[in-house]
Design an enzyme around this catalytic site. Structure first.
Site, PDB file in Angstrom:
ATOM      1  N   ALA A 173      15.594  10.541  -0.087  1.00  0.00           N
ATOM      2  CA  ALA A 173      16.663  10.461   0.916  1.00  0.00           C
ATOM      3  C   ALA A 173      17.621   9.307   0.617  1.00  0.00           C
ATOM      4  CB  ALA A 173      16.049  10.307   2.305  1.00  0.00           C
ATOM      5  N   VAL A 174      17.066   8.184   0.192  1.00  0.00           N
ATOM      6  CA  VAL A 174      17.928   7.033  -0.138  1.00  0.00           C
ATOM      7  C   VAL A 174      18.826   7.393  -1.327  1.00  0.00           C
ATOM      8  CG1 VAL A 174      17.912   4.667  -1.057  1.00  0.00           C
ATOM      9  CG2 VAL A 174      16.352   5.287   0.812  1.00  0.00           C
ATOM     10  N   HIS A 200     -10.064   6.046   0.420  1.00  0.00           N
ATOM     11  CA  HIS A 200      -8.694   6.217  -0.060  1.00  0.00           C
ATOM     12  C   HIS A 200      -8.159   7.638   0.000  1.00  0.00           C
ATOM     13  CE1 HIS A 200      -9.145   2.094  -1.339  1.00  0.00           C
ATOM     14  NE2 HIS A 200      -7.829   2.073  -1.435  1.00  0.00           N
ATOM     15  N   ARG A 258     -17.955  18.556  10.501  1.00  0.00           N
ATOM     16  CA  ARG A 258     -18.535  19.177  11.705  1.00  0.00           C
ATOM     17  C   ARG A 258     -19.329  20.443  11.352  1.00  0.00           C
ATOM     18  NH1 ARG A 258     -17.940  18.424  16.907  1.00  0.00           N
ATOM     19  NH2 ARG A 258     -16.078  17.141  16.852  1.00  0.00           N
ATOM     20  N   ASP A 260       1.021   0.486  12.071  1.00  0.00           N
ATOM     21  CA  ASP A 260       0.828  -0.812  12.735  1.00  0.00           C
ATOM     22  C   ASP A 260       2.108  -1.638  12.790  1.00  0.00           C
ATOM     23  OD1 ASP A 260       0.963  -1.146  10.012  1.00  0.00           O
ATOM     24  OD2 ASP A 260      -0.701  -2.541   9.865  1.00  0.00           O
ATOM     25  N   THR A 318       3.550   3.222   5.745  1.00  0.00           N
ATOM     26  CA  THR A 318       2.131   2.844   5.775  1.00  0.00           C
ATOM     27  C   THR A 318       1.376   3.851   6.630  1.00  0.00           C
ATOM     28  OG1 THR A 318       0.557   1.280   6.772  1.00  0.00           O
ATOM     29  CG2 THR A 318       2.796   1.117   7.546  1.00  0.00           C
ATOM     30  N   GLY A 336       0.831  -1.207   0.000  1.00  0.00           N
ATOM     31  CA  GLY A 336       0.000   0.000   0.000  1.00  0.00           C
ATOM     32  C   GLY A 336       0.863   1.254   0.000  1.00  0.00           C
ATOM     33  N   ASP A 381      -1.125   3.229   8.447  1.00  0.00           N
ATOM     34  CA  ASP A 381      -1.798   2.596   9.600  1.00  0.00           C
ATOM     35  C   ASP A 381      -1.018   2.637  10.908  1.00  0.00           C
ATOM     36  OD1 ASP A 381      -4.018   1.876   8.112  1.00  0.00           O
ATOM     37  OD2 ASP A 381      -3.056   0.046   7.401  1.00  0.00           O
ATOM     38  N   ASP A 417       4.236  -4.445   6.505  1.00  0.00           N
ATOM     39  CA  ASP A 417       4.748  -5.729   7.006  1.00  0.00           C
ATOM     40  C   ASP A 417       4.783  -6.821   5.939  1.00  0.00           C
ATOM     41  OD1 ASP A 417       2.029  -5.896   6.978  1.00  0.00           O
ATOM     42  OD2 ASP A 417       1.827  -6.705   9.006  1.00  0.00           O
ATOM     43  N   ARG A 433       1.047  -4.971  -5.639  1.00  0.00           N
ATOM     44  CA  ARG A 433       0.978  -6.207  -4.871  1.00  0.00           C
ATOM     45  C   ARG A 433       1.308  -7.300  -5.876  1.00  0.00           C
ATOM     46  NH1 ARG A 433      -2.819  -3.220  -1.507  1.00  0.00           N
ATOM     47  NH2 ARG A 433      -1.717  -3.088   0.466  1.00  0.00           N
ATOM     48  N   CYS A 434       2.239  -8.178  -5.534  1.00  0.00           N
ATOM     49  CA  CYS A 434       2.770  -9.108  -6.527  1.00  0.00           C
ATOM     50  C   CYS A 434       2.676 -10.546  -6.030  1.00  0.00           C
ATOM     51  CB  CYS A 434       4.217  -8.718  -6.824  1.00  0.00           C
ATOM     52  SG  CYS A 434       5.060  -9.891  -7.881  1.00  0.00           S
ATOM     53  N   GLY A 453      -8.264   1.393   9.203  1.00  0.00           N
ATOM     54  CA  GLY A 453      -7.763   0.723  10.406  1.00  0.00           C
ATOM     55  C   GLY A 453      -8.526  -0.559  10.660  1.00  0.00           C
ATOM     56  N   ARG A 454      -8.211  -1.583   9.843  1.00  0.00           N
ATOM     57  CA  ARG A 454      -8.937  -2.853   9.968  1.00  0.00           C
ATOM     58  C   ARG A 454      -8.548  -3.577  11.257  1.00  0.00           C
ATOM     59  NH1 ARG A 454      -8.922  -4.308   4.400  1.00  0.00           N
ATOM     60  NH2 ARG A 454     -10.656  -2.872   4.257  1.00  0.00           N
ATOM     61  N   ALA A 483     -13.850  14.367  18.429  1.00  0.00           N
ATOM     62  CA  ALA A 483     -14.995  13.464  18.239  1.00  0.00           C
ATOM     63  C   ALA A 483     -15.665  13.148  19.576  1.00  0.00           C
ATOM     64  CB  ALA A 483     -14.522  12.165  17.592  1.00  0.00           C
TER      65      ALA A 483
END
Ligand code: ADP
Length: 328
Positions: free
Chosen positions: A26-27, A258, A159, A134, A130, A15, A132, A107, A76-77, A175-176, A191
């Protein structure tokens, strides 16, 4: 001793996330600074299998620090999950003289890189990219801060309309499995309730909270819901449930989807990606491998990728407490 590594590949996989371009930059620039060749690998592992490579010098990454997405593209491969696919990828890297690579992704991408390293002994360093947040071993992944800013900006707009019409809005955010975006953006956007996968707030408590909110004089409310929240109902079912039990509320749903991945990276993500990119190249030239660059207490650190993908990120209990106090 001079490093054996003369040519480093850089790849974005899985993703996409805002700030990936800043990490690529930077790399590439660190390679140029340390006089090592750098090669961009396009379309994630798919491009590795197809040999879709392009030499990159310091000027090839001009004017990308401010751009979302990834100039190298991502994919995605499925073929990389097979031994034959990875063999093709390795043959291409070898033919191109690429001695090591930096993988920017989540990950899944790290897992693929670890398996690849085990089979072909090619040094790899990961940069967590990512939205997320996570991944264990870093308090922030590249893209997380930008996604939070995007979500807060959108909720501010929601709002405005919610309060004009005295409405209750359920806003679904990404956020699954983890509720970092929901919790942080929920607190940041003020919220009334935040539903996350880590905590089971329960539907009864949600109703109680909304009743209290109404009784205390609030005319509109925002409930932020992570995709994977534990009520077991999706955001549209939640709307129906609340309308059925609390007919005083006029409920609307907004699924952000998205748009949370897009847009120019925040300053925080640009700086983070730049620091991580520098450290990733340095680590490879120091002879290190199978490590992920992370940030902890504002220090750039290295964590074994095996730990980064197996370890769990914990939701911030302190922030949950703050959010509870704020909804009084
Ligand atoms: P992310 O990196 O964002 O978590 P994915 O989970 O889709 O995204 O992983 C990205 C890619 O990494 C996959 O499409 C695949 O090519 C590769 N990958 C993931 N897991 C493995 C695995 N177990 N073995 C080999 N390659 C993998």
């Amino acid at each position: 001793m001079a490093s054996k590594i003369k040519k480093i590949g850089v790849i974005t996989s899985g993703g996409d996330a805002p700030g990936m371009n800043a990490a690529i930059r930077a790399v590439v620039r660190t390679c140029a600074y340390l006089k090592v060749e750098c090669v961009g690998i396009y379309r994630g592992y798919e491009g590795m299998i197809d040999g879709d490579f392009k030499a990159m010098d310091a000027r090839s990454v001009n004017n990308i620090i401010n751009k979302g997405g990834t100039i190298l593209k991502s994919a995605r491969c499925a073929e990389f999950r097979t031994k034959e696919g990875r063999q093709k990828a390795y043959d291409n890297l070898k033919a191109a003289g690429i001695d090591a690579f930096v993988v920017i992704g989540g990950d899944g991408s790290f897992n693929g890189a670890l398996i690849f390293n085990k089979e072909f002994d090619i040094p790899i360093i990961g940069i967590p990219g990512t939205i997320d947040n996570d991944i264990f071993g870093t308090s922030s992944t590249v893209g997380f801060d930008t996604a939070l800013n995007t979500v807060v900006e959108v909720i501010d707009k929601i709002r405005d309309t919610a309060s004009s019409h005295n409405r209750l809005f359920f806003v679904e955010v990404m956020g699954r499995d983890v509720g970092h975006i929901a919790l942080n953006a929920g607190v940041g956007a003020g919220a009334e309730e935040i539903l996350i996968p880590e905590e089971n707030l329960g539907l009864e408590r949600l109703l109680e909270s909304l009743k209290r909110s109404k009784a205390s004089g609030k005319s509109s409310s925002i409930v932020v819901v992570a995709e994977g929240d534990k009520t077991g109902r999706n955001v549209f079912e939640l709307k129906e449930y609340v309308e059925e039990h609390l007919p005083i509320y006029d409920v609307r749903v907004s699924v952000l989807g998205h748009l949370q991945r897009g847009g120019p990276p925040s300053c925080f993500d640009r700086v983070l990606a730049s620091r991580m990119g520098v450290r990733a190249v340095e680590a490879l030239l120091e002879g290190k491998t199978n490590l992920m660059v992370g940030i902890q207490d504002n220090n750039i650190i290295l964590t074994p990728i095996s730990k980064a993908i197996k370890g769990h990120t914990k939701i911030d209990k302190e922030l949950i407490r703050v959010s509870e106090i704020m909804t009084t």
